[in-house]
Write an enzyme that holds these catalytic residues in place. Structure first.
Site, mmCIF file in Angstrom:
data_model
loop_
_atom_site.group_PDB
_atom_site.id
_atom_site.type_symbol
_atom_site.label_atom_id
_atom_site.label_comp_id
_atom_site.label_asym_id
_atom_site.label_seq_id
_atom_site.Cartn_x
_atom_site.Cartn_y
_atom_site.Cartn_z
ATOM 1 N N CYS A 2 47.448 -14.947 20.271
ATOM 2 C CA CYS A 2 48.477 -15.919 20.648
ATOM 3 C C CYS A 2 49.496 -15.299 21.612
ATOM 4 C CB CYS A 2 49.235 -16.382 19.414
ATOM 5 S SG CYS A 2 48.162 -17.001 18.131
ATOM 6 N N ARG A 27 44.534 -13.158 27.143
ATOM 7 C CA ARG A 27 44.564 -12.647 25.773
ATOM 8 C C ARG A 27 43.654 -13.436 24.845
ATOM 9 N NH1 ARG A 27 49.639 -9.610 25.130
ATOM 10 N NH2 ARG A 27 49.424 -9.806 22.898
ATOM 11 N N TRP A 73 45.592 -18.825 19.276
ATOM 12 C CA TRP A 73 44.255 -18.374 18.891
ATOM 13 C C TRP A 73 44.173 -18.652 17.394
ATOM 14 C CZ3 TRP A 73 42.090 -14.446 15.762
ATOM 15 C CH2 TRP A 73 40.751 -14.143 16.032
ATOM 16 N N ASN A 99 53.688 -16.294 16.707
ATOM 17 C CA ASN A 99 52.502 -15.431 16.719
ATOM 18 C C ASN A 99 52.505 -14.657 15.412
ATOM 19 O OD1 ASN A 99 52.089 -16.162 19.334
ATOM 20 N ND2 ASN A 99 52.533 -14.155 20.228
ATOM 21 N N GLY A 100 51.332 -14.457 14.833
ATOM 22 C CA GLY A 100 51.257 -13.663 13.608
ATOM 23 C C GLY A 100 50.713 -14.489 12.460
ATOM 24 N N GLU A 477 28.558 1.052 22.690
ATOM 25 C CA GLU A 477 29.507 0.390 23.590
ATOM 26 C C GLU A 477 28.776 -0.616 24.487
ATOM 27 O OE1 GLU A 477 32.460 -0.150 23.741
ATOM 28 O OE2 GLU A 477 32.934 -0.650 25.811
ATOM 29 N N LYS A 481 29.584 -4.612 24.659
ATOM 30 C CA LYS A 481 29.898 -5.310 25.922
ATOM 31 C C LYS A 481 28.999 -6.522 26.072
ATOM 32 C CE LYS A 481 32.778 -4.053 26.596
ATOM 33 N NZ LYS A 481 33.763 -3.110 26.182
ATOM 34 N N GLU A 484 29.656 -9.388 23.407
ATOM 35 C CA GLU A 484 30.928 -10.115 23.438
ATOM 36 C C GLU A 484 31.052 -11.060 24.623
ATOM 37 O OE1 GLU A 484 34.691 -7.970 23.737
ATOM 38 O OE2 GLU A 484 33.740 -6.404 24.910
ATOM 39 N N HIS A 500 13.186 3.542 10.893
ATOM 40 C CA HIS A 500 13.644 3.368 9.513
ATOM 41 C C HIS A 500 14.060 1.926 9.249
ATOM 42 C CE1 HIS A 500 13.307 7.631 8.843
ATOM 43 N NE2 HIS A 500 13.956 7.839 9.971
ATOM 44 N N LYS A 595 42.191 -10.697 23.656
ATOM 45 C CA LYS A 595 42.293 -9.381 24.274
ATOM 46 C C LYS A 595 42.925 -8.379 23.311
ATOM 47 C CE LYS A 595 42.189 -6.215 27.405
ATOM 48 N NZ LYS A 595 40.875 -5.541 27.498
HETATM 49 O O1 M6R Z 1 43.686 -2.687 22.279
HETATM 50 P P1 M6R Z 1 42.684 -1.930 21.463
HETATM 51 O O2 M6R Z 1 42.003 -0.871 22.211
HETATM 52 O O3 M6R Z 1 43.261 -1.421 20.172
HETATM 53 O O4 M6R Z 1 41.606 -3.027 21.075
HETATM 54 C C1 M6R Z 1 40.550 -2.724 20.215
HETATM 55 C C2 M6R Z 1 39.471 -3.763 20.294
HETATM 56 O O5 M6R Z 1 39.961 -5.019 19.918
HETATM 57 C C3 M6R Z 1 38.876 -3.879 21.702
HETATM 58 O O6 M6R Z 1 38.414 -2.644 22.167
HETATM 59 C C4 M6R Z 1 37.709 -4.887 21.716
HETATM 60 O O7 M6R Z 1 36.653 -4.401 20.961
HETATM 61 C C5 M6R Z 1 37.288 -5.181 23.154
HETATM 62 N N1 M6R Z 1 37.228 -6.600 23.378
HETATM 63 C C6 M6R Z 1 35.955 -4.654 23.501
HETATM 64 O O8 M6R Z 1 35.593 -4.934 24.814
#
Ligand code: M6R
Length: 600
Positions: A2, A27, A73, A99-100, A477, A481, A484, A500, A595
């Protein structure tokens, strides 16, 4: 997650609020709204979906010099117009954005608001209804707000309008980020400085459990008990152009391309006048004084931590454990005698990581935050900070922050090793320079990677990433990517683990992306590729010059074997980008994601 904006001054607030919300779009959100106030009262406009929908319903004829806005959000209640913010109290007198997460909202509802008719399913509405209840009982708005805040358990950043007062926005925060921006005859509120760079770069930081009374000429900060606090504004070192896409179609592509420049900036930032890599002596002492490092992080930052462990253990010879922040609270390992906690976070605001930081600070342990955002919560609350210098990362999918995190961890490992008198048999500055050059080569190979994305990922339901050693972590990683932003079911595995269990998932044509950048395991990972190919997999081998073979799909330039993750990740980032593009996905704003994850 948010976002909040607010404006009070002499200009029409609508456009400032809408522009501010557009800056927060990155975000992640699913609905948005603004409330503006003039002599006729408070006018609320809300819409499910993008800010563009909201723009479409805002009445252009309303001129109002104060207002608040929000991107939501969804946490409590589905994404919908009725659950979107701002929320209003029963009589319409008070209007609030939040927010929160309020943990005790249900209890508060039952205890104080049994006879109130609620419009939404949100925890936020409880707050605004409580303010009205206490105001009806005779308290001033400030007192009613304060009394409400004292009842709340959980996290909040709040901005409140009172229809009976044209002069004020009431603001408060606890655990969720919020800033007040100051200007000449106007003041603003923002959950992120970027939203209000359009009007000011002077911001006042707010601390947890503070109340702020914002008028167009004044910003008054108080504790929850009414004790006045004075705090000078700081200058947000952000250039408005840093947060523009320029000629790029997507922020993600721009940020991938920025990686060589970011790496060079990091080298410069951590070099002293003699050209040696240098880190604050306090930080190096903290590392040297610890008998074990605990890296705490989430998502991509967690993956960076896994690679960082290799750097620190192999170069600086300090044992390292890497933990997912959301698990650490309940799954805390037996700690060593002298632990040092390192929090890795692009945003510096991730609530899961912050919860661990609070916990370990209460236990009296030292903490270092590695973050891209100076002044972020994790930076402020840790004993030490190392900055990433990556510039604002806007795309939800983290790219340049990951490689920046790896570079800073490598520098931390090297400087620690040298100060412990250990021999480091390579020149890290030189090696990182070579990495930056190699990154450029990779960023120039987009066409080839686009073709690979078509070949391997355009029609598939799932994909696997395999690697051994450090390549395994990069595979994790790469899988994150891809899933997501393209919504392809993607998983990363250690090559040796395939047989396994996971190999049962291989079907005719299943893409298996294998990383082969490490000489010591080159033949083993290629053996794993053969295993999946004989079960029908469509293999895509990404190898490093010198280790490459005829069957490889892509070869990255040769760099120091510890630093390969900084470049092997780039084809994976680009593969994910093009796969998402081919599938018509919203690359920069993938569904359901935010974000910066500021709720636990
Ligand atoms: O701001 P941060 O690095 O703490 O965020 C952690 C994760 O939320 C962030 O890396 C998330 O996994 C990304 N969307 C990955 O691309």
């Amino acid at each position: 997650m948010c976002g909040i904006v607010g404006y009070i001054g002499n200009n029409d607030s609508k456009e400032i609020l809408l522009k501010g919300l557009e800056k927060l779009e990155y975000r992640g959100y699913d609905s948005a709204g603004i409330a503006v106030k003039n002599e006729d009262g408070v006018h609320v406009f809300k819409a499910k979906g993008r800010i563009a929908e909201l723009r479409g319903i805002v009445d252009e004829n309303v001129f109002a010099e104060a207002g608040i806005g929000h991107t939501r959000w969804a946490t409590h209640g589905v994404p919908s117009k009725v659950n979107s913010h701002p929320h209003q109290s029963e009589s319409g007198r008070f209007t609030l954005v939040h927010n929160g997460v309020i943990e005790n909202y249900d209890l508060l509802k039952r205890e104080y608001l049994a006879d109130v008719h609620f419009q939404s399913e949100t925890d936020t509405e409880v707050i605004v209804q409580l303010v009205e209840k206490f105001a009806r009982e005779g308290l001033s708005t400030l007192e009613a707000f304060r009394k409400t805040l004292k009842l709340l358990h959980g996290s909040y950043a709040l901005a409140l309008l009172d229809a009976e007062d044209n002069e004020t926005i009431y603001v408060a925060k606890n655990k969720s980020p919020l800033l007040v921006g100051v200007g000449d005859s106007f003041n603003v509120v923002a959950s992120d400085a970027m939203a209000m760079l359009q009007v000011t770069n002077q911001f006042v930081e707010l601390m947890d459990k503070e109340i702020v009374i914002v008028t167009k000429n004044e910003v008054t900060i108080q504790t929850l008990d009414g004790v006045a606090i004075s705090r000078a504004p700081f200058t947000a070192e952000l250039d408005a152009s840093d947060i523009e896409k320029g000629t790029y179609p997507h922020y993600m592509l721009k940020e991938i391309d920025e990686q060589p420049a970011v790496l060079r900036k990091i080298i410069q930032a951590y070099q002293n006048e003699q050209g040696q890599l240098e880190i604050d002596a306090d930080i190096i002492d903290a590392v040297k004084n610890s008998d074990r490092i605990y890296i705490i992080a989430a998502g991509t930052s967690y993956h960076a931590g896994l690679v960082g462990k290799q750097f620190i253990e192999k170069v600086a010879k300090v044992p390292v454990e890497v933990h997912i922040s959301s698990e650490f609270g309940y799954n805390m390992p037996l700690l060593s005698e002298k632990p040092l906690f390192i929090f890795i976070s692009q945003s510096g605001e991730t609530a899961d990581s912050r919860a661990v930081l609070v916990q370990v600070k209460e236990m009296g342990y030292p903490a270092l935050t590695i973050t891209n955002v100076p002044g972020s919560t994790l930076s402020r609350e840790a004993d030490h900070t190392l900055l990433l210098y990556a510039g604002p990362e806007i795309a939800v999918a983290s790219t340049k922050a990951y490689t920046a995190q790896l570079a800073v961890l490598a520098i931390l490992a090297e400087v620690t090793a040298k100060s412990r008198g250990l021999e480091v048999n390579f020149d890290l500055t030189h090696e990182l320079g070579l990495v930056a050059n190699a990154m450029e080569v990779l960023c120039d190979s987009k066409e080839m990677i686009e073709v690979m994305a078509r070949e391997f990922l355009s029609v598939t339901r799932n994909a696997f990433f395999i690697g051994r050693g450090i390549d395994f972590y990069v595979g994790l990683e790469g899988a994150l990517k891809l899933k997501e932003i393209s919504y392809i079911q993607a998983e990363g595995f250690a090559g040796g683990e395939l047989k396994h269990g996971t190999i049962a998932l291989i079907e005719e044509g299943t893409p298996v992306i294998a990383l082969a950048t490490q000489e010591s395991v080159n033949l083993s990972i290629r053996g794993n590729v053969k295993e999946v190919v004989s079960r029908g997999a469509n293999p895509c081998i990404i190898s490093m010059e010198g280790l490459n073979m005829d069957e490889d799909s892509f070869v990255i330039p040769e760099v120091h074997d510890l630093l390969t993750p900084l470049i092997s990740v780039i084809p994976l980032q680009l593969l994910a980008y093009y796969a998402a593009l081919h599938r018509d996905c919203d690359v920069d704003k993938p569904r359901n994601l935010a974000k910066s994850v500021t709720v636990e």
